[in-house]
Each structure stands twice: as C-alpha cells, then as structure tokens.
Design a protein around this motif. Structure first.
Motif, PDB file in Angstrom:
ATOM      1  N   GLU A   1       0.863  -1.183   0.000  1.00 66.01           N
ATOM      2  CA  GLU A   1       0.000   0.000   0.000  1.00 66.01           C
ATOM      3  C   GLU A   1       0.893   1.224   0.000  1.00 66.01           C
ATOM      4  O   GLU A   1       1.987   1.202   0.589  1.00 66.01           O
ATOM      5  N   PHE A   2       0.430   2.253  -0.656  1.00 64.85           N
ATOM      6  CA  PHE A   2       1.194   3.492  -0.740  1.00 64.85           C
ATOM      7  C   PHE A   2       0.388   4.633  -0.129  1.00 64.85           C
ATOM      8  O   PHE A   2      -0.843   4.543  -0.004  1.00 64.85           O
ATOM      9  N   GLY A   3       1.120   5.701   0.252  1.00 66.24           N
ATOM     10  CA  GLY A   3       0.440   6.859   0.824  1.00 66.24           C
ATOM     11  C   GLY A   3       1.026   8.144   0.274  1.00 66.24           C
ATOM     12  O   GLY A   3       2.102   8.142  -0.327  1.00 66.24           O
ATOM     13  N   ARG A   4       0.270   9.242   0.481  1.00 64.30           N
ATOM     14  CA  ARG A   4       0.745  10.578   0.083  1.00 64.30           C
ATOM     15  C   ARG A   4       1.203  11.322   1.331  1.00 64.30           C
ATOM     16  O   ARG A   4       0.449  11.419   2.304  1.00 64.30           O
ATOM     17  N   LEU A   5       2.411  11.859   1.261  1.00 66.63           N
ATOM     18  CA  LEU A   5       2.871  12.750   2.328  1.00 66.63           C
ATOM     19  C   LEU A   5       2.185  14.102   2.153  1.00 66.63           C
ATOM     20  O   LEU A   5       1.536  14.359   1.120  1.00 66.63           O
ATOM     21  N   ALA A   6       2.380  14.986   3.140  1.00 67.19           N
ATOM     22  CA  ALA A   6       1.751  16.319   3.087  1.00 67.19           C
ATOM     23  C   ALA A   6       2.134  17.057   1.796  1.00 67.19           C
ATOM     24  O   ALA A   6       1.319  17.804   1.236  1.00 67.19           O
ATOM     25  N   ASP A   7       3.356  16.822   1.289  1.00 64.76           N
ATOM     26  CA  ASP A   7       3.787  17.520   0.062  1.00 64.76           C
ATOM     27  C   ASP A   7       3.292  16.817  -1.207  1.00 64.76           C
ATOM     28  O   ASP A   7       3.658  17.200  -2.319  1.00 64.76           O
ATOM     29  N   GLY A   8       2.492  15.773  -1.031  1.00 60.31           N
ATOM     30  CA  GLY A   8       1.899  15.098  -2.194  1.00 60.31           C
ATOM     31  C   GLY A   8       2.739  13.962  -2.752  1.00 60.31           C
ATOM     32  O   GLY A   8       2.274  13.217  -3.621  1.00 60.31           O
ATOM     33  N   SER A   9       3.960  13.801  -2.249  1.00 52.68           N
ATOM     34  CA  SER A   9       4.799  12.734  -2.817  1.00 52.68           C
ATOM     35  C   SER A   9       4.338  11.368  -2.304  1.00 52.68           C
ATOM     36  O   SER A   9       3.764  11.239  -1.221  1.00 52.68           O
ATOM     37  N   ILE A  10       4.622  10.352  -3.125  1.00 53.98           N
ATOM     38  CA  ILE A  10       4.172   8.981  -2.836  1.00 53.98           C
ATOM     39  C   ILE A  10       5.262   8.217  -2.073  1.00 53.98           C
ATOM     40  O   ILE A  10       6.427   8.230  -2.481  1.00 53.98           O
ATOM     41  N   VAL A  11       4.865   7.574  -0.988  1.00 53.42           N
ATOM     42  CA  VAL A  11       5.796   6.710  -0.249  1.00 53.42           C
ATOM     43  C   VAL A  11       5.135   5.359   0.022  1.00 53.42           C
ATOM     44  O   VAL A  11       3.911   5.258   0.108  1.00 53.42           O
ATOM     45  N   LEU A  12       5.973   4.342   0.192  1.00 59.76           N
ATOM     46  CA  LEU A  12       5.483   3.020   0.579  1.00 59.76           C
ATOM     47  C   LEU A  12       4.996   3.088   2.030  1.00 59.76           C
ATOM     48  O   LEU A  12       5.681   3.653   2.887  1.00 59.76           O
TER      49      LEU A  12
END
Ligand code: TMP
Length: 241
Positions: free
Chosen positions: A179-190
């Motif tokens: 599953e992936f998520g968006r950080l506050a700056d919009g970038s994608i992280v695992l």
C-alpha cells in the motif's frame, strides 16, 4: 514519542496520534483475519514479528532508494511512521502463480510467470476489495496518472530488491501486497507493512509455506512458520553486519 489518541483500529494494527501532527504510531496486534474478516484468529507473537520484519525490510528499501513511511522502531510492537493519506489501492505483485491468480486464470499454484505481474484492488472492505485497472482508478479519482506511474515503478523496484533478499535467505518470494500513501507535500511513499501477512514466502528447497496462507488454509504450524521466516531474516541481517 508517546501514544496519543487512537485514530483507528484495523484488522492487524492500531494507529495512534503523537505530539507531532506529521507522525503517527502504528501498533501491531496478534490478530489475524482472512476472507475480508470472515475468518478470525490470533497468531501468538505475530505482531512482534510483523513489526520487526516490516521495519527491517523498509529500512532496506529506503537504502535502495524506495521512499517509505518508516521513521523509527519504538519497541517490539510499536513503530513511529510518517503520517500519510493512504491511496485506496492494494497493489499486488506476483512472480509465481498462487492464490486468487491461480484461481482466476486456471493455472496451478507454483508456476513461474513469464514476467512479474501487477494488479490493483480497490481498498474497500464493504465492496470486498474488488480488482480494478488503472482506468478505473483514474475514473474513480483514487490516484492520478503520475501517482499510478510512481506506484508501479516503486512496486517493481520493491519486487526486485525483496526477491533477491529472500532468495539469499533460501526463501522464494511468490507474491505480495503493498500500500502506498501521500505525504503532506503530495509525494508517494510506501506505507502499511511488509510481512508474512502480506507476502507469500515459500522455502526454496521444500516449498513449505512460511506465511499467512497457513492460517487462511488451516495448515497448522502458524506460530512456528512466523518464527522460522523471522529467524531466516535475522540470520541474514546478522551475517551482513
Ligand atoms: P491473493 O492471491 O489472495 O490475491 O493474494 C495476493 C497477495 O496479497 C498475497 O501475498 C497475500 C496478499 N494479500 C494481502 O496482503 N491482503 C489481502 O487482503 C489479500 C486478499 C491478499
């Protein structure tokens, strides 16, 4: 960092606020479910194993250039992570036929695929996590084209890194869910976890299942299988020190 209010309780983890709005604490439970929560049980010690294994693998992936939500292991069951907005997709990568792939396409389990595959499910329990394609994900605004491209790139990169690592432990990485998520700056992280709950891991010599399929299929030897796969990882990590 101390646990604040509980934000959420999932099937296998709880999530807590911290004093920092950008950080959360995930706490791993021993509870196990399968078939969208229809089958319930506990696997003693699973939470500790999944926490430590997921953290070790996320640290490895970070080193290899895959951004993750991981910040710091706080204790046996609790880990500090970056707060993300989860992209509501289950991203499944497969190297060998098994599970729903074997069933859908009428292939025996254990057939090595000509190329690794990727598929997406809509993370929605009330709908039973239905399979969907990238056009569906775009149409439903679950992710943008750029996000899907980043997710695919990272998912295959994770596959390459983990396949090689598990092979060095005498374990075949059959398939797994990310599953992936968006950080506050919009970038994608695992995000989420990488553990025997979310991967199929077979002993390379004997084919013995060292993952949650033992629970899903009532194969027994659950605790032992989780302990064995963790021991394989720890041995390898020790040797690499
Ligand atoms: P599947 O063959 O049942 O579709 O499962 C593919 C992979 O995804 C397998 O490694 C188990 C994992 N998985 C999860 O982590 N969560 C789930 O809810 C399901 C259905 C599978």
């Amino acid at each position: 960092m101390n646990k604040g209010n509980q934000l959420y309780e999932g099937k296998a983890k709880k999530v807590f606020e911290t004093g920092d709005p950008d950080l959360l604490i995930v706490s791993y439970k021993d509870d196990a479910t399968a078939f969208n929560g229809l089958k319930k049980g506990t696997i003693a010690g699973k939470g500790v194993i999944n926490n430590k294994m997921s953290n070790a693998l996320m640290r490895m992936l970070e080193k290899e250039g895959v951004p993750t939500h991981y910040v710091k292991e706080l204790n046996d069951r609790d880990t500090l992570v970056k707060k993300v907005e989860i992209v509501p997709l289950e991203v499944i990568v497969r190297n060998i036929s098994a599970g729903s792939f074997a069933k859908h396409y009428g292939v025996e389990e254990g057939v090595v695929l000509a190329e690794p595959t990727i598929e997406f499910s809509y993370k929605n329990d009330s709908l039973g996590d239905p399979l969907l394609n990238e056009y569906h994900a775009l149409a439903l605004k679950l992710a943008t084209r750029e996000e899907l491209d980043a997710i695919k790139k990272y998912a295959f990169k994770v596959n390459g890194i983990l396949k090689k690592f598990w092979l060095s432990c005498g374990v075949t990485l059959v398939d797994f869910k990310l599953e992936f998520g968006r950080l506050a700056d919009g970038s994608i992280v695992l995000a989420d976890e990488i553990s025997p709950d979310t991967c199929r891991l077979w002993d390379s010599e004997t084919g013995k299942k060292l993952d949650k399929d033992r629970f899903r299929r009532d194969l027994g030897g659950l605790e032992d299988a989780y302990r064995e796969i963790m021991a394989r990882l720890e041995q390898k990590m020790e040797a690499a020190k």
